[in-house]
Scaffold this motif. Sequence first.
Motif, PDB file in Angstrom:
ATOM      1  N   LYS A  35       0.840  -1.210   0.000  1.00  0.00           N
ATOM      2  CA  LYS A  35       0.000   0.000   0.000  1.00  0.00           C
ATOM      3  C   LYS A  35       0.872   1.257   0.000  1.00  0.00           C
ATOM      4  O   LYS A  35       2.078   1.177   0.223  1.00  0.00           O
ATOM      5  CB  LYS A  35      -0.954  -0.007   1.184  1.00  0.00           C
ATOM      6  CG  LYS A  35      -0.316   0.030   2.541  1.00  0.00           C
ATOM      7  CD  LYS A  35      -1.351  -0.330   3.592  1.00  0.00           C
ATOM      8  CE  LYS A  35      -0.747  -0.422   4.955  1.00  0.00           C
ATOM      9  NZ  LYS A  35      -1.147   0.631   5.844  1.00  0.00           N
ATOM     10  N   TYR A  39       5.020   1.809   0.218  1.00  0.00           N
ATOM     11  CA  TYR A  39       5.694   2.640   1.210  1.00  0.00           C
ATOM     12  C   TYR A  39       6.666   3.619   0.510  1.00  0.00           C
ATOM     13  O   TYR A  39       7.790   3.864   0.965  1.00  0.00           O
ATOM     14  CB  TYR A  39       6.431   1.775   2.239  1.00  0.00           C
ATOM     15  CG  TYR A  39       5.522   0.974   3.161  1.00  0.00           C
ATOM     16  CD1 TYR A  39       4.484   0.208   2.655  1.00  0.00           C
ATOM     17  CD2 TYR A  39       5.704   0.969   4.543  1.00  0.00           C
ATOM     18  CE1 TYR A  39       3.651  -0.531   3.486  1.00  0.00           C
ATOM     19  CE2 TYR A  39       4.877   0.231   5.386  1.00  0.00           C
ATOM     20  CZ  TYR A  39       3.861  -0.516   4.844  1.00  0.00           C
ATOM     21  OH  TYR A  39       3.033  -1.255   5.671  1.00  0.00           O
ATOM     22  N   SER A 200       4.574  -6.300  10.438  1.00  0.00           N
ATOM     23  CA  SER A 200       6.028  -6.510  10.574  1.00  0.00           C
ATOM     24  C   SER A 200       6.475  -6.697  12.023  1.00  0.00           C
ATOM     25  O   SER A 200       7.234  -7.632  12.297  1.00  0.00           O
ATOM     26  CB  SER A 200       6.822  -5.339   9.985  1.00  0.00           C
ATOM     27  OG  SER A 200       6.603  -5.229   8.613  1.00  0.00           O
ATOM     28  N   GLY A 217       4.801  -5.342   6.079  1.00  0.00           N
ATOM     29  CA  GLY A 217       4.897  -4.156   5.225  1.00  0.00           C
ATOM     30  C   GLY A 217       6.286  -3.553   5.390  1.00  0.00           C
ATOM     31  O   GLY A 217       7.232  -3.887   4.679  1.00  0.00           O
ATOM     32  N   LEU A 218       6.437  -2.733   6.408  1.00  0.00           N
ATOM     33  CA  LEU A 218       7.668  -1.942   6.563  1.00  0.00           C
ATOM     34  C   LEU A 218       8.940  -2.769   6.456  1.00  0.00           C
ATOM     35  O   LEU A 218       9.911  -2.354   5.823  1.00  0.00           O
ATOM     36  CB  LEU A 218       7.647  -1.219   7.917  1.00  0.00           C
ATOM     37  CG  LEU A 218       8.834  -0.269   8.085  1.00  0.00           C
ATOM     38  CD1 LEU A 218       8.596   1.024   7.330  1.00  0.00           C
ATOM     39  CD2 LEU A 218       9.109   0.020   9.546  1.00  0.00           C
ATOM     40  N   TYR A 353       8.207   4.910   8.703  1.00  0.00           N
ATOM     41  CA  TYR A 353       7.028   4.800   7.830  1.00  0.00           C
ATOM     42  C   TYR A 353       6.741   6.156   7.171  1.00  0.00           C
ATOM     43  O   TYR A 353       6.451   6.233   5.980  1.00  0.00           O
ATOM     44  CB  TYR A 353       5.785   4.421   8.632  1.00  0.00           C
ATOM     45  CG  TYR A 353       5.753   3.065   9.294  1.00  0.00           C
ATOM     46  CD1 TYR A 353       4.998   2.033   8.748  1.00  0.00           C
ATOM     47  CD2 TYR A 353       6.416   2.818  10.479  1.00  0.00           C
ATOM     48  CE1 TYR A 353       4.913   0.792   9.361  1.00  0.00           C
ATOM     49  CE2 TYR A 353       6.343   1.583  11.100  1.00  0.00           C
ATOM     50  CZ  TYR A 353       5.592   0.563  10.538  1.00  0.00           C
ATOM     51  OH  TYR A 353       5.521  -0.653  11.151  1.00  0.00           O
TER      52      TYR A 353
HETATM   53  C1  LIG Z   1      -4.167  -3.579   8.366  1.00  0.00           C
HETATM   54  C2  LIG Z   1      -2.690  -3.526   8.166  1.00  0.00           C
HETATM   55  N1  LIG Z   1      -2.023  -4.676   7.966  1.00  0.00           N
HETATM   56  C3  LIG Z   1      -0.669  -4.686   7.775  1.00  0.00           C
HETATM   57  C4  LIG Z   1       0.050  -3.521   7.786  1.00  0.00           C
HETATM   58  C5  LIG Z   1       1.539  -3.572   7.597  1.00  0.00           C
HETATM   59  O1  LIG Z   1       2.163  -3.129   8.771  1.00  0.00           O
HETATM   60  P1  LIG Z   1       3.740  -3.002   8.863  1.00  0.00           P
HETATM   61  O2  LIG Z   1       4.141  -1.995   7.851  1.00  0.00           O
HETATM   62  O3  LIG Z   1       3.992  -2.554  10.255  1.00  0.00           O
HETATM   63  O4  LIG Z   1       4.267  -4.347   8.558  1.00  0.00           O
HETATM   64  C6  LIG Z   1      -0.608  -2.302   7.999  1.00  0.00           C
HETATM   65  C7  LIG Z   1       0.178  -1.051   8.008  1.00  0.00           C
HETATM   66  O5  LIG Z   1      -0.196   0.018   8.323  1.00  0.00           O
HETATM   67  C8  LIG Z   1      -2.017  -2.310   8.197  1.00  0.00           C
HETATM   68  O6  LIG Z   1      -2.694  -1.169   8.400  1.00  0.00           O
END
Ligand SMILES: Cc1ncc(COP(=O)(O)O)c(C=O)c1O
Length: 370
Positions: A35, A39, A200, A217-218, A353
């Motif tokens: 998304k 990033y 993450s 994600g991150l 982020y």
């Molecule tokens: C619903 C959801 N799932 C997964 C993620 C991924 O999180 P991260 O970037 O901490 O891995 C996010 C990130 O904002 C999220 O809102």
Amino acid sequence: MARPLRAKLDLDALRHNYRLACECAPESRALAVLKANAYGHGALACARALEPLAPAFAVACIEEALELREGGIDKPIVLLEGFFEESELEIIAREGFWTTLHSDWQIEAVERSRLPGPINAWLKFDSGMHRLGFGTEDFVRHWRRLALSPKVCGVHLVTHFATADGVDMAYANHQLAEIEALRYRLEAEGYEVPCCLANSPATLALARARGQWHRPGLMLYGADPLERANPFSARLRPVMTLESEVIAVRSVEPGEPVGYGGRFIASRQTRIGVVACGYGDGYDRHAVDGTPVLVDGRRTAIAGKVSMDMLTVDLTDLPTADIGAKVTLWGRAEDGSQLSVDEVARHCDTISYTLLTGILPRVPRIVSVG
Ligand SMILES: Cc1ncc(COP(=O)(O)O)c(C=O)c1O
């Protein structure tokens, strides 16, 4: 391309980090979260790099999912915020997107829909984040309805951790207990309950949060979401290197100010380097004096407020650094030395982020080879 600022993207590092996310949770499949334009890294380039490895992707909304489909990505794509309008359901069914359902109106829309085929539903459980999703009783009621619905071809339990990045794990453990109780209850009724739990931080550090799927994600982009040391985090590799050059050098006398507001005042005869990068590129204007940068791979620091197109750094202790010197704002310099985006973020009183997603389209993304 005359202006020297660029975001160099190391897609080998992206694949390395994805494999690391799989290694953290070997019994679970990793949805790569792409998304917010992956990033800030470029969603399509990242999806193409990960497509041979990742069984599915996740984005925030249908516009982001369609960008990937139109770019030729044909793996399943989860919409993490679900749909915003009922009319999206037809596209979701046609494109094979998997949709989060977090509100009553969405479930009612699915039930009254007339779609060419059933959809894959990711029912959101509010285990303690208190943002999207249903509490236990509503969740169970909706689960039973969806499990029987001909409009749906599979139901997953999806939830999100509020504090898995922190030092104190008490609340994350409380959320886990809520999830386990709910799962136990549904399984006792005879349901299979495939889950998608971990972001993450939980992927890296919360071994009990591994469902059939996890959603890093991150960490895919090589930044570390944790506030505490972790052996997996230490193996992350930065994907983005934000790189520019020194475009002017001047000398200022002790007591003289530099830049807007005169925030930096030279305490000695100081060589100031002007770097082509500013908040108009997405570099955070909250960067304090002392925020680290690498010049030709050697550490120095920001001296003076960040301007729209430029920032100023102290070159006094780097006497050979001159116009044309390579500046690494974060990432990996040519000589292999590194500056983590997390460290820069701490100097801006923010998180990596926001720095990564904040790099603006004005900055060319260049895929680096080798
Ligand atoms: C619903 C959801 N799932 C997964 C993620 C991924 O999180 P991260 O970037 O901490 O891995 C996010 C990130 O904002 C999220 O809102």
